[in-house]
Design an enzyme around this catalytic site. Structure first.
Site, short mmCIF file in Angstrom:
data_model
loop_
_atom_site.label_atom_id
_atom_site.label_comp_id
_atom_site.label_asym_id
_atom_site.label_seq_id
_atom_site.Cartn_x
_atom_site.Cartn_y
_atom_site.Cartn_z
N ASP A 135 -10.25 11.79 -1.94
CA ASP A 135 -11.04 10.64 -1.52
C ASP A 135 -11.34 10.65 -0.03
O ASP A 135 -10.82 11.50 0.71
CB ASP A 135 -10.32 9.32 -1.92
CG ASP A 135 -8.83 9.32 -1.60
OD1 ASP A 135 -8.38 10.19 -0.85
OD2 ASP A 135 -8.13 8.42 -2.10
N ASN A 190 -0.20 -1.03 -5.74
CA ASN A 190 -0.78 -1.70 -6.91
C ASN A 190 -1.06 -0.71 -8.06
O ASN A 190 -1.78 -1.03 -8.99
CB ASN A 190 -2.07 -2.43 -6.53
CG ASN A 190 -3.14 -1.50 -5.95
OD1 ASN A 190 -2.93 -0.28 -5.92
ND2 ASN A 190 -4.26 -2.05 -5.53
N HIS A 222 -2.64 2.17 -7.73
CA HIS A 222 -3.86 2.98 -7.63
C HIS A 222 -3.52 4.46 -7.43
O HIS A 222 -2.48 4.80 -6.87
CB HIS A 222 -4.84 2.45 -6.56
CG HIS A 222 -4.50 2.67 -5.13
ND1 HIS A 222 -4.66 1.71 -4.16
CD2 HIS A 222 -4.06 3.76 -4.46
CE1 HIS A 222 -4.33 2.19 -2.99
NE2 HIS A 222 -3.95 3.44 -3.14
N GLU A 225 -8.77 1.77 -7.95
CA GLU A 225 -8.04 0.51 -7.91
C GLU A 225 -7.86 -0.02 -9.33
O GLU A 225 -8.52 0.45 -10.26
CB GLU A 225 -8.83 -0.50 -7.07
CG GLU A 225 -9.03 -0.08 -5.60
CD GLU A 225 -7.80 -0.33 -4.73
OE1 GLU A 225 -6.67 -0.32 -5.24
OE2 GLU A 225 -7.99 -0.52 -3.51
C1 GLP Z 1 -4.14 5.66 -0.08
C2 GLP Z 1 -4.82 6.86 -0.77
C3 GLP Z 1 -4.01 7.36 -1.92
C4 GLP Z 1 -2.55 7.34 -1.55
C5 GLP Z 1 -2.08 5.92 -1.40
C6 GLP Z 1 -0.66 5.80 -0.90
O1 GLP Z 1 -4.91 4.54 0.06
N1 GLP Z 1 -6.17 6.66 -1.17
O2 GLP Z 1 -4.46 8.65 -2.29
O3 GLP Z 1 -1.79 7.94 -2.56
O4 GLP Z 1 -2.97 5.15 -0.65
O5 GLP Z 1 -0.58 6.07 0.47
P1 GLP Z 1 0.78 6.30 1.22
O6 GLP Z 1 1.23 7.64 0.84
O7 GLP Z 1 0.43 6.21 2.68
O8 GLP Z 1 1.71 5.22 0.78
#
Ligand code: GLP
Length: 253
Positions: free
Chosen positions: A72, A141, A143, A148
């Site tokens: 992403d 959440n 995702h 989402e």
């Molecule tokens: C982000 C990304 C995800 C990631 C998630 C958790 O928003 N789009 O790919 O897995 O949130 O992030 P973190 O590893 O910083 O908790």
């Protein structure tokens, strides 16, 4: 709907879990020097990427033939923006490996025609014969990537609106919550489920609920990570803090 139980590996701490994930990425490249890796951003994979870089520096793994696709990117951020996912990937991984820029794909947050860009991202993945190993994190959440809650099982690479919760969680990386982009480009759930193998890394107690629901909750679009139960080859790599409660629940599935 056929579901599968997800293999779960629990390590004592985040360093061991990260080493495990790094070893899986390295093993994939050893087994298939031209492997197609799906990569994730966020705080979670940073240590795993550091371990991959260390292994490369020791001469243990060659990325010359590898190709990568990132999950992403924020819409509206140029790749020079320190919070863009392209910048993150260069800084944390690509700049330290022998991988040519053209072999690494991250969605372009400044694409003039986003729909066309998303369609061509899908084509590039198909032309690469799909993703061999997809690394995922998980949002609080549930995702995965930026899919989402409510994202459809069939969703493909597309632009999405981020939830208020995700914006708030990711605000820690920006000067102010107002600077967090409201939109992103993300691979879809359908895209992710086509990867041949999926490894999800989750660390810390804050992710425990999201992980528990993904592993044992109903398979539902309202908790996107639960849709991974539909894939036959998924491994969750967790640290003990994140796996809280899983031992008791394991008997239930
Ligand atoms: C982000 C990304 C995800 C990631 C998630 C958790 O928003 N789009 O790919 O897995 O949130 O992030 P973190 O590893 O910083 O908790």
């Amino acid at each position: 709907m056929k579901t599968h139980s997800i293999e779960t590996i629990v390590h004592p701490g985040p360093a061991d879990a990260s080493r495990d994930v790094a070893n899986r990425l390295i093993a994939e490249v050893h087994a298939r020097p031209n492997a197609v890796l799906g990569l994730a951003t966020g705080g979670t994979p940073v240590e795993a990427y550091r371990q991959v870089v260390e292994a490369h520096r020791r001469g243990e793994v060659d990325f010359g033939e590898v190709r990568t696709f990132n999950l992403d990117e924020y819409v509206g951020l140029a790749e020079e923006h320190p919070q863009s996912f392209r910048y993150f990937m260069q800084e944390q991984l690509f700049d330290h490996l022998n991988i040519k820029r053209e072999r690494t794909q991250v969605p372009d947050g400044l694409a003039a025609d986003i729909d066309e860009h998303c369609a061509s991202y899908e084509t590039k993945i198909r032309d690469a014969d799909g993703i061999d190993l997809q690394l995922l994190g998980i949002g609080h959440n549930g995702h995965i990537a930026f899919n989402e809650p409510g994202s459809s099982l069939e969703s493909r690479t597309r632009s999405v609106t981020l939830t208020a919760e995700t914006i708030e969680k990711n605000a820690r990386f920006f000067d102010s919550p107002h600077d967090v982009p409201r939109f992103a480009i993300t691979m879809g759930i359908g895209t992710i489920l086509e990867a041949r193998r999926i490894v999800l890394l989750a660390l810390g107690e804050a992710k425990a609920d999201a992980v528990e629901k993904a592993l044992y909750g109903p398979v539902t679009e309202s908790h996107p990570a639960s849709l991974l139960q539909m894939h036959p080859d998924v491994t969750f790599v967790l640290d003990a803090a994140c796996a809280r409660g899983i031992d008791q629940l394991a008997g239930r599935s």
